[in-house]
Design a protein around this motif. Sequence first.
Motif, PDB file in Angstrom:
ATOM      1  N   CYS A   1     -81.461 -15.366-101.742  1.00  0.00           N
ATOM      2  CA  CYS A   1     -82.459 -15.739-100.739  1.00  0.00           C
ATOM      3  C   CYS A   1     -81.846 -16.280 -99.459  1.00  0.00           C
ATOM      4  O   CYS A   1     -82.577 -16.752 -98.585  1.00  0.00           O
TER       5      CYS A   1
ATOM      6  N   ARG B   1     -88.134 -18.833-100.018  1.00  0.00           N
ATOM      7  CA  ARG B   1     -87.220 -19.981-100.108  1.00  0.00           C
ATOM      8  C   ARG B   1     -87.628 -21.092 -99.159  1.00  0.00           C
ATOM      9  O   ARG B   1     -87.750 -22.254 -99.561  1.00  0.00           O
TER      10      ARG B   1
ATOM     11  N   THR C   1     -82.272 -15.209-107.160  1.00  0.00           N
ATOM     12  CA  THR C   1     -82.412 -14.384-105.969  1.00  0.00           C
ATOM     13  C   THR C   1     -81.283 -14.651-104.986  1.00  0.00           C
ATOM     14  O   THR C   1     -80.665 -15.715-105.008  1.00  0.00           O
TER      15      THR C   1
ATOM     16  N   SER D   1     -87.672 -12.810 -99.348  1.00  0.00           N
ATOM     17  CA  SER D   1     -87.059 -13.853-100.178  1.00  0.00           C
ATOM     18  C   SER D   1     -86.721 -15.089 -99.350  1.00  0.00           C
ATOM     19  O   SER D   1     -86.816 -16.214 -99.847  1.00  0.00           O
TER      20      SER D   1
ATOM     21  N   LEU E   1     -86.041 -18.702-107.930  1.00  0.00           N
ATOM     22  CA  LEU E   1     -85.158 -18.706-106.762  1.00  0.00           C
ATOM     23  C   LEU E   1     -83.685 -18.753-107.150  1.00  0.00           C
ATOM     24  O   LEU E   1     -82.828 -18.312-106.382  1.00  0.00           O
TER      25      LEU E   1
END
Length: 430
Positions: free
Chosen positions: A180, A64, A178, A60, A175
């Motif tokens: 991230c 990103r 998440t 992740s 995103l």
Amino acid sequence: MTGEQPGAPRTSPASQGWHASLEHQAPHTPHLSAPAPSPESKPAQALRRVTGAALGPYQSAVVRIGFSATWLLFLLRELPHRRELYGPDGPWSWDMAQRLVSGNHAFTALLWTDSTLWFEVVYALAVLSSALLMLGWRTRTMSVLFMVGVLSLQNRSVFMGDGGDNVIHLMAIYLVLTRCGQVWSLDARRRERAAARAAASGEPVLDRVGPVLWAVLGVALVAVTLLGDAGGGWLLIFWGLWVVQALWWAAGRYAQGDPRALLDVVANLAHNATMVVIMAEVCLIYATAGWYKIQGSRWQDGTALYYPLHLDYFSPWPALSDILGGSGLIVMLLTYGTVAVQVAFPFTLFNRRVKNVLLVAMMMEHAGIALLLGLPFFSLAMIAADAVFLPTGFLRWLGGRVGRLRERLAARVVPQRRAEEEQRPRTLVA
């Protein structure tokens, strides 16, 4: 000599006789012990895994960094032409964009007003949020602002892009859901330093920047709501994210028990589900691209790549394109190889070694597209999407190498700066 084992507890004759009498009275009494824990079922193990942690932290983080860097580089390259692409000087006028958005209900902040100043503010916000998300500073907030910047610019002029913009469009939304910023981010470094300070002082370190940023965004949301420029659905989404952020901060500050654990479980579920969606999205992109290619006659006879290699618009290096396009064998191998890799990749996810080989092949394919066809941002977006399948061991190794390289550079720069400061003439103040 008593015959006792070294370290064994000593017992008196009376106690020995008492134990002997008990054994004589109940020779058949079974030995009582704690019941063995029942083995956990596989569904329970899977549920505990997906709720107990945000899986794929390195993957992740790469997604990103990759997508925010790709969008940032694109915005910086098009900085001199920003008004022609997305601003008031573009061929896709403000009235035409407003008419389209009123039909599909897409979100874009650039249609709230046709002011040039407002366009510059939104463009600057998109650049700033991309840079901060790439560095991992306040990733929860920056991911939302990154999504706002991407949607605002792309939905303002829908015909600007080369295919990679569609992938960035989707990943900007994913995103937000998440976690991230667990590794390779300024947030992770800040958490480590805060934990070290708390362990040293015995008191928790208070976060002052987060509440201030949350309050500023709340004021902006109130202004947008009162003006009524954004749609009701998008306002509901933004207000929901704003409230969730407040609950997260309050649970971390005042309720460290069950409320925080519940929020962690929900965040882990959202993160893990989104990562699965990203993987499925990448597989769907390659599967549809490969099967559509199979239906084309040029891909069937192995000559499809010959034509883009001879187009001036897609030939940044004409000499290199002529060398590759002049060999029928190379064109045929590249054409069939592209189709084979794209069609086969979704079926190789259950075999780690074959998957890794095809993953390298696809990344090399996109690097070749960037070099030969002059589509760098499309290639960067696809490589960033492919990175979700990179092995964790390789990403850790890569992170370690980058960290050591950074330490070496710091070790060289700091003594050099000290030497320069010592060589500077010092002035005496009267």
